[in-house]
Design an enzyme around this catalytic site. Structure first.
Site, PDB file in Angstrom:
ATOM      1  CB  ILE A  87     -22.869  42.846  23.294  1.00  0.00           C
ATOM      2  CG1 ILE A  87     -22.876  42.988  21.846  1.00  0.00           C
ATOM      3  CG2 ILE A  87     -23.607  44.171  23.687  1.00  0.00           C
ATOM      4  CD1 ILE A  87     -24.041  42.627  21.043  1.00  0.00           C
ATOM      5  CB  SER A 125     -32.089  40.645  19.017  1.00  0.00           C
ATOM      6  OG  SER A 125     -31.634  40.245  17.727  1.00  0.00           O
ATOM      7  CE1 TYR A 145     -31.216  35.494  20.685  1.00  0.00           C
ATOM      8  CE2 TYR A 145     -31.827  36.133  18.554  1.00  0.00           C
ATOM      9  CZ  TYR A 145     -31.083  36.390  19.613  1.00  0.00           C
ATOM     10  OH  TYR A 145     -30.248  37.514  19.954  1.00  0.00           O
TER      11      TYR A 145
END
Length: 264
Positions: free
Chosen positions: A19, A141, A154
């Site tokens: 990305i 995210s 995460y």
């Protein structure tokens, strides 16, 4: 809409692959001078060579340093003392059960995924404000909202990205500097490609088909019912980095294919 970033300097952390690379390419295509960053010099050099081939008139620089450390951030800031667009893209991920995740792993994820963006934003935002224009984007995210049970450490870092981007946007209110977060969902990057390589070989199916099957098994709420391409994520980032996005700040912009089941 024609996005023209001529005269702007953009720094994309973690931009040698995936990305980050797609974002760097999109910004270069829009006319920005782009700074490629990665931990290793050979990876930075390869990304620069590739981008020069793909965008013939690109204006590029490369800085190899680990922005997951305070020293690495300082080295990057010294090499690139001023930017107009900061894309806090660098990130690490990986599943690990909560009860098996030691302190040092929590700390490493926090340093890379959170503190890199904090340190670089702190270094560059004030000068952006003095010039009356700037763009800061945190790559979060869908896991910031759908905390994965197998990657709680995460998920925490990606939720932190949302808090920081929203708070910093408010701190910079009225300055001409916008701060936003972009939330990708399942994306067909090198990481997913490597993960699905055995499945592709075993079934003989196309990579995109295997990725779509993976998405529907693990993210069944997906509306597009496939993985996004890295370019689709980059398109959102390039837009929010543009002059045209001047009224978008403090936002959490989802490029998750509808995985997050909410209308807000």
């Amino acid at each position: 809409m024609k996005i023209d970033l001529t005269g702007k300097t953009a720094l994309v952390t973690g931009s040698t692959l995936g990305i980050g690379y797609a974002i760097a390419k999109g910004l270069a295509e829009a006319g920005a001078e782009v700074v490629i960053n990665g931990r290793k010099q050979d990876a930075v050099d390869k990304a620069l060579e590739r981008l020069k081939r793909e965008v013939s008139d690109a204006r590029l620089r490369g800085v190899a340093t680990d922005v997951g450390t305070a020293e690495g951030c300082e080295a990057l800031i010294k090499a690139v003392p001023q930017v107009d667009i900061l894309i806090n893209n660098v990130g690490i991920y990986g599943p690990q059960d909560f009860f098996d995740t030691p302190d040092d792993v929590w700390q490493r994820f926090f340093d890379v995924n959170v503190m890199s963006g904090v340190r670089l934003s702190r270094a560059y935002a004030d000068e952006m404000a003095k010039r009356g224009w700037g763009r800061i984007v945190f790559i979060s995210s869908e896991s910031a909202l759908n905390i994965p049970a197998d990657m709680i450490h995460y998920g925490l870092t990606k939720t932190s990205n949302l808090s920081i981007s929203r708070g910093l946007a408010k701190r910079l209110a009225g300055t001409g500097v916008t701060v936003n977060a972009v939330l990708p969902g399942p994306t067909l990057s090198e990481g997913m490609t490597d993960m699905l390589k055995d499945e592709v070989e075993k079934t003989g199916k196309a990579l995109e088909d295997c990725a779509a099957a993976f998405v529907m098994e693990h993210r069944p709420s997906s509306i597009i019912q496939r993985a996004a391409s890295i370019e689709e994520v980059a398109n959102m980032v390039v837009y929010v980095s543009s002059k045209q996005a001047s009224a978008t700040s403090g936002a959490a912009l989802r490029v998750d294919g509808g995985v997050v089941d909410t209308i807000a």
